[in-house]
Structure formats: C-alpha cells, structure tokens
Design an enzyme around this catalytic site. Structure first.
Site, PDB file in Angstrom:
ATOM      1  N   PHE A  58       0.824  -1.217   0.000  1.00  0.00           N
ATOM      2  CA  PHE A  58       0.000   0.000   0.000  1.00  0.00           C
ATOM      3  C   PHE A  58       0.853   1.260   0.000  1.00  0.00           C
ATOM      4  CE2 PHE A  58      -1.928  -3.500   2.348  1.00  0.00           C
ATOM      5  CZ  PHE A  58      -2.908  -3.835   1.442  1.00  0.00           C
ATOM      6  N   ARG A 107     -10.307   0.872 -19.457  1.00  0.00           N
ATOM      7  CA  ARG A 107     -10.542  -0.533 -19.786  1.00  0.00           C
ATOM      8  C   ARG A 107     -10.143  -1.415 -18.609  1.00  0.00           C
ATOM      9  NH1 ARG A 107      -6.937  -3.245 -23.823  1.00  0.00           N
ATOM     10  NH2 ARG A 107      -7.856  -5.245 -24.439  1.00  0.00           N
ATOM     11  N   ILE A 108     -10.952  -2.428 -18.354  1.00  0.00           N
ATOM     12  CA  ILE A 108     -10.662  -3.348 -17.255  1.00  0.00           C
ATOM     13  C   ILE A 108     -10.101  -4.639 -17.841  1.00  0.00           C
ATOM     14  CG2 ILE A 108     -11.639  -4.646 -15.324  1.00  0.00           C
ATOM     15  CD1 ILE A 108     -11.498  -1.554 -14.983  1.00  0.00           C
ATOM     16  N   PRO A 129     -11.373  -8.414 -14.828  1.00  0.00           N
ATOM     17  CA  PRO A 129     -12.534  -7.952 -14.044  1.00  0.00           C
ATOM     18  C   PRO A 129     -12.669  -8.583 -12.660  1.00  0.00           C
ATOM     19  CG  PRO A 129     -13.205  -8.908 -16.166  1.00  0.00           C
ATOM     20  CD  PRO A 129     -11.725  -8.967 -16.130  1.00  0.00           C
ATOM     21  N   GLN A 137     -10.028  -5.576  -6.024  1.00  0.00           N
ATOM     22  CA  GLN A 137      -9.311  -4.339  -5.700  1.00  0.00           C
ATOM     23  C   GLN A 137     -10.278  -3.275  -5.194  1.00  0.00           C
ATOM     24  OE1 GLN A 137      -6.119  -2.917  -5.720  1.00  0.00           O
ATOM     25  NE2 GLN A 137      -5.353  -3.093  -7.784  1.00  0.00           N
ATOM     26  N   GLY A 167      -6.027   1.214  -8.664  1.00  0.00           N
ATOM     27  CA  GLY A 167      -5.743   0.793  -7.288  1.00  0.00           C
ATOM     28  C   GLY A 167      -5.903   1.883  -6.244  1.00  0.00           C
ATOM     29  N   GLU A 168      -5.574   3.115  -6.596  1.00  0.00           N
ATOM     30  CA  GLU A 168      -5.742   4.224  -5.643  1.00  0.00           C
ATOM     31  C   GLU A 168      -7.186   4.709  -5.684  1.00  0.00           C
ATOM     32  OE1 GLU A 168      -2.505   4.708  -4.367  1.00  0.00           O
ATOM     33  OE2 GLU A 168      -1.917   3.332  -5.978  1.00  0.00           O
TER      34      GLU A 168
END
Lengths: 735, 321, 167
Positions: free
Chosen positions: A238, A625-626, A629, A635, A701-702
């Site tokens: 993190f 775009r993922i 998934p 996440q 992620g953030e």
C-alpha cells in the site's frame, strides 16, 4: 496489423498465482531458503530526539549464538552516494549507524546478529543504550511550519478567491484534522541479504526492485550491476515498500560485516517506526457558492507533518484545482518538520486526504443550499480541466453517479438528517466523488516464444496482490494469440527489463502497455517468419491479414489456412523467438487524465453508544478498460475496506511527551476485521481510454479508496445530524 | 524472550511443588507468551499445567456452575449448561479475542489476564505495575482506553477480561489450591485494585493454583446478557461492557446482578444500579434512571471522559432485556 | 564488537526434545524452549506457508490446527507440543487435489497479496469444523481473528460458505 481477438483480456479469470498462494508455496521475502542464513534483529531508540551516549553490548554478546552487534560505535563504512533513482525526498535520507544522533522514536541504533532468531531477539533486548535526551516535538498542531512551500508544490491561485468569497451568496469556513495512518501490510518488511564477493543479492519486500537496487548500489558504493534485488511475492504494501528503508541497508551491512547471509524481518512494532505512514493533516477549507449551487471560490490552507531530515510531499493539490469548475481557487500548503520519521505515500496519497475535506464540504454545502448532494456535484462538473484548460481524455463522473444512484436506490432517500431509523440505529446514506490521477511511467518487457508453443514474458515489475501476474498474462496471451495457460509472466527481479515502482496505480497502464508492445512485436516476428516461409501455408499472405489464436496463426476470416507456432518454429529450426518492447508515455499530454468514482455508503449509528457500522457500499468507477474484471472487483472492494478503516478506525497515536507511538501493534492500531465488512459492491463502467494508454486503461488501485471515507462521513451526518470533520470518526465524536 | 526452563506437571502435586519452587504456571499461554516476547514477563521456570484434571464443567446441585480452570474459553462458551443457565458468560466469552485465542486460552488464564495498557506492555515506558516505583506513564499520557473507576495515582490500567465481568456480576467465587490446601475467594476479593501496589493483581499466594470458578445458583427464571462496546465489531478489547442478570417475576425485578468492564482497574460491580433496579418494573425509563448511577465515583482522565457517557447510557441495563 | 567469548562461556538457552506429528509426519526435534510453533515451522522445518504478521496473536496469519483446533502458532510454544498433531497449510491438499476451501478461495478470489491466506484457510477449516457457518454474519464473526489488509473479507465469507455448504 490485424487486431488480435481478445479472449483473455476482459475475462473474469482466477489468479494465475492462486494455487501457489492457497497452498503456502508463494515465497515472500522472509520465506526464501538461503543456505547458511543467520538472523538479525534491530534495536530501536527509546527517545525521539537527542544523542546516544553509550551502547553496552556485553550481555548481548555473551549469549550463545550471537555473532555480533553493530552500531555507530563500529563506524561501519557506508558510502551513501546520491541516488536519483529513489523515492527519497528533498533533504537527506537517514544514514544508518553513522552518527550518535537520534532523530525519531524507534530509530534503528544497533543490530544484533545471531545464528538463531531466538538468540538474536533475546540479545537485542539485552543491548543497553543510554541517551542524552532532548525535548522532542511530534505534535503537528503545535509545531511551526517550515518557511516556504513543500517540495514540488507552490501556493496556487486562480482568479481572486478572497474577493469571490466576500461576495459569495453562501460561505463555508471549515477546519479538519486527519490522523496519521500506517500502511500496515500483513507482511512485515523483511530482507535477506547475501554477498558473493563484491556482489550483493537481496530478497526483499519492495514495490520497486530497480529502486532498491539503485539505493543499495549507492549506499554501499558499488556498481549497479553488482546488486540484484528479488521480490517475487509481496504480502501487501500500500506504498510502504516504495523506497528502500534503513533496514534494507542494515541487512546488507550485517551480512557484509558478519560474513554470512542475513535475514532481517521487522517486528510489527517496528513497522510503525521506519517504513513510512500517511501524515497527519490540519486543513482549513473555505467554500463560496451561489444560491443555486455554483461554486465560486475555494481556498485550501493546510499543513502536514514531515521529518526534520526529509521534506515529504504528496499530491494533495490536484483535486482542489481540477475536480470542480471553481473560477477562484487559492491553495496554501505547508509542511511541519517534527522529530518523526519520514512519511511515505499510502494508498491514494494526497488525493485521499484532500478528497475527504472537499467531499465532506460539498456535502455540507448541499445541505446548506438544500440541493441533493449528487445534483450539487453535477452542477459543478467542468467541461475541461479548470486548472490546465485541457480537454479530459475521458471523464464519466456523471455516468458514475447516474449508474450508482439507480443501483444504490439514492432516490428513495429522505434527505433530512436523523430521518431514518431501524430499531436503536439511526440510518444514513452518503455519497462522495473519488478521483485519482493517471500516472504513467517508462517500462520495458521481454517475451520469448518457445518451440513448444509456450511463452515467457517478463518485466521487473511487482505484484503486491493487485494481480500483476494475472493481468499481464492476460495482455500477453491475447497479444501472442496463446491461451492463458501457455503464457507465464515473471516479475520481481532487478535483472529483468526495467519497470517503474508499483505505486500510483501506474503498473497496469505502463507495464501492460510495454507487455502489449513486446508481445505485438513477437507475434509480428512470427507472422513475418511464416509469410516469408515458402513451406508455410501462410506464405505470401499480407502480414496484416494474419491473426493468431490458441497458438495457431491463420488468415483472418479463413481459419483453415494457417499453422501453429510449434509447426512454424520446428520447421525453421528455431528453438525460440524473442522480443523486447517498451512503453514510453508522451512527454506532454494534450489531455487531462484522471480516473473517477462515485462512492455510496449506508451506515447505521447507535448514537447512545457512539457506534458506526457500515451497512453497505457501492462504488461505480470510470477507470478505463478493465483487463482483469474478477481481480479489479477485488481491488475495488479492498479499497472500500481500506477506506472504512480510515473513516472509522485507523489512527496512529503518539505520546507527544516523548514521541512514543503508543499503539504500535495490531491490537491497538485498529484495521477492519471481517465482522466490520458487510456486502460491498463494485461496478466498472464499460469503456476504454486510448488517449491515456495504448491498452485503454486509466488507473484503478488508488482510485477505489479515495472517496470512501467522505462517503461514510456524509452518511454519518445524514444518520445523526452530526458533522465530524476529523478522521477517524470514533465514539467520542458522536456521543 | 528470556531463556527459561520448562517442566510439565503430570499431576497437581508436581505442579504445586514446582510452583512453590518459584515456577510460573502456564495454561493457554496466550497472555504469558505474548508478554514474555515483549520481555514484560521474564519467568525463569515455566510449569505446564495443561495435563491437570481441571477441565470439567459441572452444574452444581442447586443450579450453579463450576467451571474448571483449564476449560478452554471456546469450550465454556459452547457448553450447553453454560449457555442454558448463564448466557451472559457464553456471550462474554464469545465476544472476547478471536476463535483461535479462545481455543487456546483457559478460564483460569482468562481471569489472570494482564492489562492491555500500552505503557505496561512497552518495557521502555514508565509503569508501576511492571516496575514498581517507575511511575505511571498513562496517568497523564494517552489514556483513551484506560480506567475511570478504581484507579489510583499509581495506576489507571483496566482489567481486560470480559468473562471476569460476567463472573463479577454473578458474584462468582474462585477455588484455589495451594501448598497449604484449598480455599475459596469471592471474585470481588480475588482481583485487586491497584492502590499503591499495582504490581499485585490477584489475591494469590505463592504457588497457588486456580482450580475452578464457581457461579452460585440464582433464582430462576434468569435473563442475562453481555453488551460490549468497542470501535470495531470484533477482535478488540472493550471500551465499555456490561454484564447483566435479572430475575423478573410477576413483572417485577426481584434480583439484579450488574457489572461493567473496560472502565475499571478491576471488573466493576455496580451495586447502586442493582438497587435502582430491584423492586421495579422493567421499562426504558427504569433503564435510563438506573444507568445514571453506573459511573458513580468515576474519575475520568484526559482522553476517556466519553466512557462516563457510555456507562451512563441506558444500554447497560438494556442488554438484559 | 564481534567475536563474543569462547562458545562454552556463552549463555545458552535451555532446550527440550519433543516428538510431534506435522502434516502426518512424526518428528522428534530438539527445540529451544523459547521457540514458537510458528518459528519452528518457518525457521527450522522449512514450512514457510504459515506467516508471521504480528507475532502477538493479533492478526491470525500464523493460524494452524493443533489436535484439530485452530490456534495462533505464534503464541504456541513448540516445547509444549509433545505428542501433538499439527496441520499447516502445506498439509491440507491431498497430493494435487486441493482441499475444498483452498479451491473455494481461488474460485472466489478470496485473497489478493496472499500473505494472510494460509491463516485464513486454516482458520476457515476450523470454523467449518466448529459449525460456525450458519449465516454470513456468523462466518464474519468467527473469521474475525484473521485480518486481511487487502480487504478480501467479502470473498472470504463466500469461500467459507461454499466449502461449508457446497454452494
């Protein structure tokens, strides 16, 4: 070139490293079995400021198995060259064991090395350090701010905020206090160091193998190529592992001095001393608005803590400049140097802290104006980035709110505070915007296609649990036209093609684009080989008309005409084909690029007991775009859990009399447990952003943690009518 | 961890001999091993008593309970007799620690738990309990989780056990076996307030063993329950807790047993609250009125004034209903 | 500061011999009395699947089964385990066949970094054996002794449900 069919990307695959993780076979830093390894335990300072007057190691050294005790008294030789490839901050990094100065509570002052962990731990407790302690200052609210702005920040102004505030229909003048938080990954930081002559190998918990390699080369004054850093699995980070902290140096130093490989794992308590934290903030925000809810002015005056030896900075200005269409803005950031260790970016750095302030203030404004909080935000949606006048690459915040409001049932909400009850519980719902930058870094990758039709792709990137192994495999598989099973992605080795640190949500975009480039090159190479090979069924075909699927090259639209990689390589006597590709972001983008989120929270509050329990949350994200998934959903849900911790539980507590952190353990520094977490839902808007990246992704992620705490705080207000402008929100504030 | 020698007691006699020689008893070990690792505890000899025959739970003739000292927390919590007769004990146990710790820790060890005071656990801080005469860092330090009742200028640490709060409410007794034979101590006298000797925590003589905890029979029907208030929903010590048992007959409270946890240097019996309840008909008004007496005599510190409000909230009595 | 006195002058820590069964294999080992089961597994027996997250019983990453019950191996002294049966994450699968809960963790993506996973799975096996899987709420409470900082709780609960009820 013909677009490759996308079979793996976008498919909800399980983690490719899942089996290793559920069987205990994944090797984290301290798990590597290194022949002849001995154990190191760090001795920490028990004062926050002053000088070491003596270190008595006699009792420690009298223990069987103890190989040595090292401190500044031994004058260990360390070069500490400047290192540009580092996440150090302006100032000078802490030099270990080079002088008698104590700069913060818990500073490493000695290290004990012994043949067993038990002996090393015991001996460390027997090292007697005496000090000449000076009065320390660790309280942000009392410390004087440094003259001048923090690094890479300057007071910002557009329009005339003071004047606009003076003439605003509605004004808010709000003060916030945000607590210090620690990353607290479940894996404590650990390093195993081994010297072979003048070559150093370390197995380390790091989010940046290249950065750690550079730092060790600089600290020990050895050539970069003499250092190899390995980090195949990371037990969460993190942000805490974005730089090589003192213990990494200590492990390598101890190994050098003792002449044996050394393993050094920090204790949980030590995780609060030297591996960074999200700094505490004091933040004053003023808002001006028209009666119809158009923002006219916003001022941000804030300060946060840093150490006396490094000036920490984080991205705490961007949201105030670009999130809403505010014509008049001023920002005045300050840092307060204290007798503490240096902070380090923690999930959603800067953005998370400023979002809490801005997004709870927007909620206050909504109530003051009697406008729905979502509607208020939509009324201030900018058409272009108000700070740069650039067009947005994509900005679908409106859609996030629309989709979220429907799924969450926002319309059914009675907006009046304290209007909804369930037995003893007051029920409230709240909403907030999340937004995070799209960081992009240079990355390279290497791919090799073997004669057996399998491929190995690698890059010196990292998987902190984000799913890099899996998502890169998906990108590579589609680009190579292989099934996921036939692609292996490797990472976490400084000897691999360089990649950026795994921070700021840049890995999928940067490394993913490099993997795409590399695998495209490799596939084209194979296609070229085929179409130029008279014996190939593809001979003479336009390479642009060839696609690869399941390891078989064929003419697009004519699957019957083609051959497999295996056939192609075997016939050409090639044992493998390989390629090295890269991604380099353009120097100056024409676009303003951010990821966006709409966060919804429902809480229950027992006002008599001061208890807040999150009942449900929904996040809707515009993240481009993922790729993966199933993992992206994990996440997002994980980001909500992190945000719930920040909102309601997490608070590093310092006794300012002597700078001692008093809750340096997981029983007193509270992070959410299973019982705190209800069902959480995440929705990613379908779409892609090819202005941001060749593979269409933004950042993730953030972003998924940014708006969580303010959504919860706003829900607490809706439930109770109590506006808490502090984090975390605990019983004291609600009773 | 300091070195220590280890012996396993095959029977009570061996245990008492080793105890008399200065050995430290270990049962579940969850507190002792933890504190040994912090070097707060430095026993030279550890006597493993897990083989002793102290694992029984007995319903006594009059409908009380006797819980062997080596019964694990998880076993006691799940025991049918405990659940049926004293839900307050089951609940207090199941709201403690984690499933893993409850599988290790014993009833005897649970009441012997040492405080979670952060300064006590940090050997570089001043603490009269750990090092008599060194001072109390908590008194003017960070004391959000500390006690507001039963404190002294030498110590403000809370007793961490939840089960002990239930035992205190129910006026349990502790059965002890020592070199000089058996004796029984009322729970209220077993755990000691700090006064000027916070290092003395229990009324145990050298080498004495806890053999069981006995809960007296109470008139039936008995409603009982345990309420625990904490920041997170599980796996945390109490900010405040309440153990309540009420005997209600004909719509009137005839018997009330109430104690609070997380607020006292020992589990805190609330006789004033009990008096307010006895003879009254249950109602929200009554709960509120009774709870106003819960913080009688409280001496809040800088960071824990909110515990007074928690205690005075109506919930402590409410949890039984 | 190197080279303590001659070895025989050094202060040694008492040790003991214990015989215990780990993942079905009976072993007799001499252990330093101070050695925790966790350190025995990790540092002496090469079984690094069990993790050290706090070394204080406050995180659950070290959870293993001792005589069928889930416990924190960091607070368990190895010297006390004479005759005990220990099961760690390495002993859960039957050859190549994963334990149903291991498979459920993969199916539900009940982990991210994987560091707490061994402890979660061993704890989940204990939770299922104890019968504390009657509802998602019960699973949440009885799995709260295992902290997951990545925040995979929702999926952990689903995985335990699947393994407990074949859902």
């Amino acid at each position: 070139m013909s677009p490759q069919p996308q079979a793996a990307v976008g498919a909800p695959l399980s983690r490719v490293d899942g089996r290793l993780k559920v069987t205990g076979q994944a090797k984290y830093a301290a798990d590597h079995d290194i022949d002849g390894v001995v154990h190191a335990v760090v001795v920490d300072s028990s004062i926050a400021r002053g000088r070491i007057t003596g270190i008595d190691t006699r009792d420690a050294e009298a223990q069987r198995g103890v190989l040595g005790v090292i401190s500044h008294l031994d004058k260990p030789r360390l070069t500490y060259r400047q290192n540009q490839v580092s996440n150090a901050f302006p100032g000078e990094r802490l030099h270990v064991f080079q002088d008698d100065t104590v700069r913060f509570f818990g500073q490493p002052v000695a290290v004990v090395v012994a043949t067993t962990l038990e002996a090393a731990e015991h001996a460390a407790s027997l090292v007697k350090v005496s000090y000449d302690a000076e009065e320390s200052a660790t309280d942000l609210t009392r410390g004087p701010a440094q003259d001048g702005p923090p690094p890479f920040a300057r007071p910002y102004a557009r329009g005339n905020a003071e004047e606009a505030l003076g003439s605003a229909d509605v004004r808010l003048d709000l003060a916030y206090r945000l607590s210090r938080n620690h990353h607290n990954p479940m894996e404590t930081h650990a390093t195993i160091a081994r010297w072979d002559g003048d070559k150093l190998t370390v197995w380390d918990k790091t989010q940046w193998v290249i950065g750690t390699q550079n730092e060790l080369a600089a600290v020990f004054g050895i050539p970069l190529e003499n250092v190899r850093v390995l980090s195949p699995f990371i037990g969460g980070a993190f942000g805490s592992a974005l730089r090589a902290w003192p213990h990494v140096t200590i492990a390598a130093l101890a190994a050098r001095e003792i002449g044996r490989p050394v393993k050094l794992a920090l204790t949980r308590r030590q995780m609060y001393f030297t591996v960074g934290y999200r700094p505490a903030y004091e933040y004053k925000l003023r808002l001006g608005s028209t009666r119809r809810g158009r923002l006219t002015a916003m001022t941000h005056d804030f300060k946060y803590e840093t150490s006396r030896y490094e000036q920490f900075w984080e991205a705490n200005l961007a949201l105030g400049q670009m999130l809403y269409a505010v014509p008049n803005v001023s920002q005045n950031p300050q840092i307060v140097p204290l007798d503490v260790s240096t902070p380090l970016w923690m999930r959603g750095p800067g953005y998370g802290s400023s979002a809490f302030v801005i997004e709870t203030a927007m909620d206050e404004l909504a109530y003051k104006l009697g406008i729905d909080p979502i509607e208020l935000r939509l009324r201030n949606e900018p058409g272009e980035d108000p700070s740069t006048q650039q067009p947005f690459s994509t900005r679908r915040l409106r859609e996030c709110f629309r989709v979220g409001a429907r799924a969450f049932g926002w319309r059914r909400r009675d907006p009046r505070p304290r209007s909804t009850r369930d037995g003893d519980w007051l029920i409230g719902t709240g909403v907030a915007t999340g937004c995070y930058d799209v960081f992009r870094g240079q990355a390279q990758a290497h791919a090799r296609l073997d004669a057996d039709g399998t491929a190995v792709v690698q890059s010196a990137t990292h998987d902190t649990g984000t799913g890099t192994y899996t998502s890169m495999t998906q990108v590579a598989a589609d680009a190579l036209g292989l099934t996921v099973r036939n692609v292996t992605f490797r990472l976490g080795d400084s000897a691999m093609p360089p990649a950026p640190a795994q921070g700021a949500s840049q890995t999928m975009l940067s490394v993913g684009s490099a993997v795409q480039d590399t695998c495209d090159m490799l596939r084209e190479q194979a296609i070229k080989l085929a179409v130029e090979d008279e014996r190939s069924p593809l001979h003479g075909v336009d390479p642009d008309d060839v696609v690869v699927r399941g390891g078989r090259l064929h003419v697009k639209g004519d699957p019957a005409r083609g051959e497999t990689y295996r056939q192609l390589l075997a016939r050409n006597n090639r044992t493998y084909l390989e390629a090295r590709g890269s991604y380099t972001p353009e120097e100056e983008s024409r676009f303003s690029m951010y990821g966006y989120a709409a966060m919804f929270a429902e809480v229950a509050v027992d006002a008599r007991l001061g208890l807040v329990r999150v009942r449900r949350m929904l996040g809707v994200y515009d993240a481009g775009r993922i790729i993966s998934p199933k993992l992206a959903e994990s996440q997002a849900v994980g980001g909500m859990v992190g945000g719930i911790g920040a909102a309601l539980l997490e608070h590093t507590v310092t006794d300012h009399r002597d700078g001692r952190i008093v809750n340096a353990n997981l029983a007193d520094y509270l992070v959410p447990v299973n019982a705190d977490i209800p069902d959480l839902k995440a929705v990613y808007l379908d779409g892609e952003d090819y202005k941001a990246a060749p593979i269409g992704v933004k950042s993730l992620g953030e972003l998924v943690q940014i708006g969580v705490a303010p959504a919860i705080a706003n829900a607490v207000f809706h439930a109770t009518g109590r506006r808490v402008r502090e984090l975390p929100i605990t019983a004291e504030a609600l009773l | 961890m300091h070195p220590f020698s280890y012996t396993r007691a095959a029977n009570t006699r061996q245990a008492l001999d080793a105890g008399r020689a200065g050995g430290r008893y270990i049962a579940g070990g969850t507190t002792l091993v933890d504190l040994m690792r912090e070097t707060v505890e430095r026993p030279r000899t550890i006597v493993d008593i897990s083989a002793l025959p102290l694992r029984e739970i007995m319903v006594t003739r009059r409908g009380g309970l006797r819980i062997g000292a080596l019964v694990r927390m998880s076993e006691a919590a799940a025991h049918r007799g405990v659940r049926a007769l004293y839900p307050v004990i089951s609940q207090a146990l199941e709201l403690s620690a984690s499933a893993q710790l409850r599988n290790m820790a014993t009833i005897g060890g649970n009441i012997m738990q040492r405080t979670r005071c952060t300064y006590f656990r940090d050997v570089t801080a001043a603490c009269n309990k750990r090092e008599p005469g060194s001072g109390c860092a908590a008194l003017h330090g960070v004391n959000r989780t500390h006690a507001i009742l039963g404190t002294s200028d030498d110590c403000v640490a809370t007793h961490p056990s939840d089960a002990a709060v239930a035992f205190t409410a129910l006026e349990a007794t502790v059965h002890l076996l020592g070199p000089d034979g058996e004796r029984t101590v009322p729970f209220a006298d077993f755990l000691l307030r700090p006064g000027s000797t916070p290092n003395r925590e229990q009324a145990l003589r050298k080498g004495e063993l806890i053999t069981s905890v006995e809960i007296p029979a109470l008139p039936r029907p008995l409603q009982s329950g345990y309420l625990k208030v904490r920041d997170r929903q599980s796996y945390e010590f109490a900010l405040t807790s309440a153990a309540v048992a009420l005997h209600i007959r004909g719509g009137v409270i005839h018997e009330a047993k109430v104690a609070a946890g997380g607020v006292g240097t020992v589990p805190w019996k609330l006789p004033a609250v009990e008096r307010e309840l006895i003879g009254q008909r249950p109602s929200n008004v009554l709960w509120t009125k009774a709870a106003e007496r819960a913080a009688d005599g409280a001496r809040p510190l800088r960071h824990n004034r909110f515990k007074v409000e928690l205690l005075n909230g109506p919930s402590s009595a409410n949890c039984a209903s | 500061m190197f080279g303590a006195g001659p070895a025989d002058a050094a202060q040694a820590s008492p040790s003991s011999r214990v015989t215990l069964t780990i993942n079905g294999e009976r072993r007799t080992i001499t252990v330093d009395n101070r050695t925790s089961l966790l350190d025995l597994l990790r540092e002496h027996l090469g079984l690094t699947g069990s993790k050290k997250g706090c070394n204080a019983g406050a995180c659950g990453a070290c959870t293993v089964l001792v005589d069928g019950r889930r416990v924190n191996s960091c607070l368990t002294l190895a010297v006390r385990l004479d005759g005990a049966e220990v099961t760690t994450i390495e002993g859960l699968a039957k050859g190549e066949r994963l334990h149903p809960l291991q498979q459920a963790f993969i199916d539900h993506d009940a982990f991210q970094c994987g560091y707490c996973t061994s402890g979660q799975i061993m704890s989940g096996v204990g939770c299922i054996d104890e019968g504390h899987t009657g509802s998602p709420e019960e699973i949440r409470e009885f799995m709260s002794g295992n902290i997951c900082r990545c925040g995979a709780y929702v999926n952990i609960v689903r995985a335990v449900e699947q393994a407990a009820h074949g859902k």
